[in-house]
Design a protein around this motif. Structure first.
Motif, PDB file in Angstrom:
ATOM      1  N   ASN A 125       0.691  -1.358  -0.188  1.00  0.00           N
ATOM      2  CA  ASN A 125       0.078  -0.093   0.001  1.00  0.00           C
ATOM      3  C   ASN A 125       0.838   1.344  -0.056  1.00  0.00           C
ATOM      4  O   ASN A 125       0.458   2.370  -0.516  1.00  0.00           O
ATOM      5  CB  ASN A 125      -1.064  -0.016   1.176  1.00  0.00           C
ATOM      6  N   GLU A 126       1.855   1.085   0.792  1.00  0.00           N
ATOM      7  CA  GLU A 126       2.724   2.352   0.642  1.00  0.00           C
ATOM      8  C   GLU A 126       3.544   2.748  -0.837  1.00  0.00           C
ATOM      9  O   GLU A 126       3.573   3.861  -1.387  1.00  0.00           O
ATOM     10  CB  GLU A 126       3.922   2.377   1.828  1.00  0.00           C
ATOM     11  N   ILE A 127       3.893   1.595  -1.388  1.00  0.00           N
ATOM     12  CA  ILE A 127       4.366   1.554  -2.790  1.00  0.00           C
ATOM     13  C   ILE A 127       3.268   2.168  -3.645  1.00  0.00           C
ATOM     14  O   ILE A 127       3.515   3.216  -4.580  1.00  0.00           O
ATOM     15  CB  ILE A 127       4.978   0.245  -3.383  1.00  0.00           C
ATOM     16  N   VAL A 128       2.140   1.919  -3.488  1.00  0.00           N
ATOM     17  CA  VAL A 128       0.966   2.238  -4.391  1.00  0.00           C
ATOM     18  C   VAL A 128       0.712   3.641  -3.985  1.00  0.00           C
ATOM     19  O   VAL A 128       0.556   4.720  -4.957  1.00  0.00           O
ATOM     20  CB  VAL A 128      -0.224   1.462  -4.229  1.00  0.00           C
ATOM     21  N   THR A 129       0.717   4.066  -2.814  1.00  0.00           N
ATOM     22  CA  THR A 129       0.505   5.586  -2.553  1.00  0.00           C
ATOM     23  C   THR A 129       1.496   6.518  -3.163  1.00  0.00           C
ATOM     24  O   THR A 129       1.491   7.633  -3.656  1.00  0.00           O
ATOM     25  CB  THR A 129       0.355   5.685  -0.978  1.00  0.00           C
ATOM     26  N   ARG A 130       2.794   5.884  -2.946  1.00  0.00           N
ATOM     27  CA  ARG A 130       4.047   6.721  -3.642  1.00  0.00           C
ATOM     28  C   ARG A 130       3.772   7.071  -5.107  1.00  0.00           C
ATOM     29  O   ARG A 130       3.872   7.885  -5.666  1.00  0.00           O
ATOM     30  CB  ARG A 130       5.296   6.037  -3.067  1.00  0.00           C
ATOM     31  N   TRP A 131       3.639   5.714  -5.510  1.00  0.00           N
ATOM     32  CA  TRP A 131       3.434   5.767  -7.179  1.00  0.00           C
ATOM     33  C   TRP A 131       2.142   6.616  -7.760  1.00  0.00           C
ATOM     34  O   TRP A 131       2.416   7.315  -8.591  1.00  0.00           O
ATOM     35  CB  TRP A 131       3.376   4.458  -7.738  1.00  0.00           C
ATOM     36  N   SER A 132       1.098   6.705  -6.903  1.00  0.00           N
ATOM     37  CA  SER A 132      -0.063   7.371  -7.270  1.00  0.00           C
ATOM     38  C   SER A 132       0.044   8.719  -7.012  1.00  0.00           C
ATOM     39  O   SER A 132      -0.344   9.777  -7.970  1.00  0.00           O
ATOM     40  CB  SER A 132      -1.235   6.853  -6.238  1.00  0.00           C
ATOM     41  N   SER A 133       0.792   9.103  -6.124  1.00  0.00           N
ATOM     42  CA  SER A 133       1.328  10.701  -5.977  1.00  0.00           C
ATOM     43  C   SER A 133       2.234  11.265  -6.855  1.00  0.00           C
ATOM     44  O   SER A 133       2.670  12.344  -6.922  1.00  0.00           O
ATOM     45  CB  SER A 133       1.549  10.915  -4.398  1.00  0.00           C
ATOM     46  N   GLY A 134       2.917  10.500  -7.792  1.00  0.00           N
ATOM     47  CA  GLY A 134       3.955  10.803  -8.681  1.00  0.00           C
ATOM     48  C   GLY A 134       5.234  10.585  -8.007  1.00  0.00           C
ATOM     49  O   GLY A 134       5.991  10.795  -8.524  1.00  0.00           O
ATOM     50  N   ASP A 135       5.231  10.226  -6.694  1.00  0.00           N
ATOM     51  CA  ASP A 135       6.622  10.210  -6.215  1.00  0.00           C
ATOM     52  C   ASP A 135       7.192   8.685  -6.396  1.00  0.00           C
ATOM     53  O   ASP A 135       7.016   7.611  -5.940  1.00  0.00           O
ATOM     54  CB  ASP A 135       6.391  10.073  -4.671  1.00  0.00           C
ATOM     55  N   ARG A 136       8.004   8.684  -7.512  1.00  0.00           N
ATOM     56  CA  ARG A 136       8.578   7.249  -7.928  1.00  0.00           C
ATOM     57  C   ARG A 136       9.989   7.101  -7.431  1.00  0.00           C
ATOM     58  O   ARG A 136      10.684   6.222  -7.886  1.00  0.00           O
ATOM     59  CB  ARG A 136       8.525   7.174  -9.549  1.00  0.00           C
ATOM     60  N   GLN A 137      10.622   8.082  -6.863  1.00  0.00           N
ATOM     61  CA  GLN A 137      11.711   7.828  -6.356  1.00  0.00           C
ATOM     62  C   GLN A 137      11.821   7.300  -4.895  1.00  0.00           C
ATOM     63  O   GLN A 137      10.913   7.676  -4.089  1.00  0.00           O
ATOM     64  CB  GLN A 137      12.818   9.078  -6.340  1.00  0.00           C
ATOM     65  N   PRO A 138      12.479   6.430  -4.297  1.00  0.00           N
ATOM     66  CA  PRO A 138      12.605   5.970  -2.919  1.00  0.00           C
ATOM     67  C   PRO A 138      12.979   7.184  -1.954  1.00  0.00           C
ATOM     68  O   PRO A 138      13.808   7.863  -2.556  1.00  0.00           O
ATOM     69  CB  PRO A 138      13.590   4.811  -2.844  1.00  0.00           C
ATOM     70  N   ALA A 139      12.526   7.290  -0.896  1.00  0.00           N
ATOM     71  CA  ALA A 139      12.785   8.158   0.117  1.00  0.00           C
ATOM     72  C   ALA A 139      14.073   8.002   0.516  1.00  0.00           C
ATOM     73  O   ALA A 139      14.571   6.823   0.459  1.00  0.00           O
ATOM     74  CB  ALA A 139      11.578   8.113   1.148  1.00  0.00           C
ATOM     75  N   GLN A 140      14.695   8.919   1.130  1.00  0.00           N
ATOM     76  CA  GLN A 140      16.269   8.681   1.604  1.00  0.00           C
ATOM     77  C   GLN A 140      16.169   7.700   2.545  1.00  0.00           C
ATOM     78  O   GLN A 140      15.409   7.313   3.630  1.00  0.00           O
ATOM     79  CB  GLN A 140      16.807   9.933   2.231  1.00  0.00           C
ATOM     80  N   GLY A 141      17.012   6.679   2.401  1.00  0.00           N
ATOM     81  CA  GLY A 141      16.990   5.556   3.371  1.00  0.00           C
ATOM     82  C   GLY A 141      16.144   4.303   2.858  1.00  0.00           C
ATOM     83  O   GLY A 141      16.274   3.310   3.451  1.00  0.00           O
ATOM     84  N   ASP A 142      15.401   4.488   1.846  1.00  0.00           N
ATOM     85  CA  ASP A 142      14.654   3.528   1.321  1.00  0.00           C
ATOM     86  C   ASP A 142      15.283   2.641   0.171  1.00  0.00           C
ATOM     87  O   ASP A 142      14.520   1.864  -0.319  1.00  0.00           O
ATOM     88  CB  ASP A 142      13.177   3.706   0.901  1.00  0.00           C
ATOM     89  N   ARG A 143      16.122   3.119  -0.243  1.00  0.00           N
ATOM     90  CA  ARG A 143      16.926   2.363  -1.384  1.00  0.00           C
ATOM     91  C   ARG A 143      17.200   0.861  -1.256  1.00  0.00           C
ATOM     92  O   ARG A 143      17.743   0.779   0.004  1.00  0.00           O
ATOM     93  CB  ARG A 143      18.207   3.189  -1.763  1.00  0.00           C
ATOM     94  N   GLN A 144      17.072   0.125  -2.198  1.00  0.00           N
ATOM     95  CA  GLN A 144      16.949  -1.296  -1.956  1.00  0.00           C
ATOM     96  C   GLN A 144      18.497  -1.725  -2.582  1.00  0.00           C
ATOM     97  O   GLN A 144      19.077  -2.666  -2.268  1.00  0.00           O
ATOM     98  CB  GLN A 144      15.934  -2.052  -2.531  1.00  0.00           C
ATOM     99  N   THR A 145      19.070  -0.863  -3.666  1.00  0.00           N
ATOM    100  CA  THR A 145      20.183  -1.322  -4.345  1.00  0.00           C
ATOM    101  C   THR A 145      21.067  -0.066  -4.111  1.00  0.00           C
ATOM    102  O   THR A 145      20.515   0.962  -4.455  1.00  0.00           O
ATOM    103  CB  THR A 145      20.084  -1.587  -5.650  1.00  0.00           C
ATOM    104  N   ALA A 146      22.301  -0.421  -3.958  1.00  0.00           N
ATOM    105  CA  ALA A 146      23.176   0.854  -3.530  1.00  0.00           C
ATOM    106  C   ALA A 146      24.493   0.527  -4.478  1.00  0.00           C
ATOM    107  O   ALA A 146      25.081  -0.618  -4.378  1.00  0.00           O
ATOM    108  CB  ALA A 146      23.457   1.202  -2.393  1.00  0.00           C
ATOM    109  N   ASN A 147      25.174   1.548  -4.954  1.00  0.00           N
ATOM    110  CA  ASN A 147      26.582   1.250  -5.283  1.00  0.00           C
ATOM    111  C   ASN A 147      27.391   1.069  -4.082  1.00  0.00           C
ATOM    112  O   ASN A 147      27.552   2.158  -3.336  1.00  0.00           O
ATOM    113  CB  ASN A 147      27.240   2.355  -6.190  1.00  0.00           C
ATOM    114  N   VAL A 148      28.110   0.020  -3.954  1.00  0.00           N
ATOM    115  CA  VAL A 148      28.958  -0.473  -2.658  1.00  0.00           C
ATOM    116  C   VAL A 148      29.981   0.730  -2.613  1.00  0.00           C
ATOM    117  O   VAL A 148      30.371   1.227  -1.665  1.00  0.00           O
ATOM    118  CB  VAL A 148      29.372  -1.869  -2.614  1.00  0.00           C
ATOM    119  N   LEU A 149      30.701   0.830  -3.571  1.00  0.00           N
ATOM    120  CA  LEU A 149      31.831   1.761  -3.554  1.00  0.00           C
ATOM    121  C   LEU A 149      31.527   3.103  -3.023  1.00  0.00           C
ATOM    122  O   LEU A 149      32.236   3.585  -2.145  1.00  0.00           O
ATOM    123  CB  LEU A 149      32.511   1.808  -4.920  1.00  0.00           C
ATOM    124  N   ALA A 150      30.573   3.569  -3.796  1.00  0.00           N
ATOM    125  CA  ALA A 150      30.049   4.955  -3.482  1.00  0.00           C
ATOM    126  C   ALA A 150      29.527   5.094  -2.313  1.00  0.00           C
ATOM    127  O   ALA A 150      29.861   6.214  -1.621  1.00  0.00           O
ATOM    128  CB  ALA A 150      28.969   5.494  -4.376  1.00  0.00           C
TER     129      ALA A 150
END
Length: 154
Positions: A125-150
């Motif tokens: 439901n949170e994903i649907v809410t974010r996408w419905s509101s046009g927020d398609r970028q994860p909030a800070q700290g919600d990233r599921q994949t990250a560049n390990v070196l950076a």
């Protein structure tokens, strides 16, 4: 083009190798990236890595969870990262939860990581809410994949 990625498990590749190859080859030629998921837990065949049009190898979390204590898992993860790079693929570690894991993965050149270290999975439901509101970028700290070196602090 090149922004869609399909993840397939090792098991899915072996059921009908020829059909899987033809389909993945066609998808790859159309610009879809292909990742083999949970690598090392199933029917790990080096011939599949060499033969299939793969872009990424996702290292199963079972190897990552013991990185802090198990020398064998470090050896396996290091070998998978080296093998992926030698074959022109990226390596992604799944299930990264600690700074120590993140730092070690950065030292061996692992390209990316996923896991609770970067953000917890979101309920539907949170994903649907974010996408419905046009927020398609994860909030800070919600990233599921990250560049390990950076991402790895020194």
């Amino acid at each position: 083009r090149g922004r869609l990625e399909l993840e397939v498990t090792e098991g899915a590749l072996i059921h009908n190798v020829e059909a899987a190859f033809l389909l993945l080859d066609r998808l790859s030629r159309s610009g879809i990236k292909i990742a083999v998921d949970d690598f090392g837990t199933g029917y790990s065949s080096l011939s599949y890595l060499k033969r299939f049009p793969l872009n990424r190898v996702k290292i199963d979390r079972s190897f990552i969870s013991e990185l802090d204590s198990a020398g064998e898992d470090r050896a396996i993860v290091g070998a998978i990262v080296s093998l992926a790079h030698a074959l022109g693929m990226e390596a992604i570690a799944e299930g990264v939860e600690t700074l120590a894991q993140q730092r070690w993965l950065a030292t061996i050149g692992c390209d990316q990581a996923q896991g609770n270290r970067y953000g917890r999975p979101l309920p539907h439901n949170e994903i649907v809410t974010r996408w419905s509101s046009g927020d398609r970028q994860p909030a800070q700290g919600d990233r599921q994949t990250a560049n390990v070196l950076a991402e790895a602090p020194s």
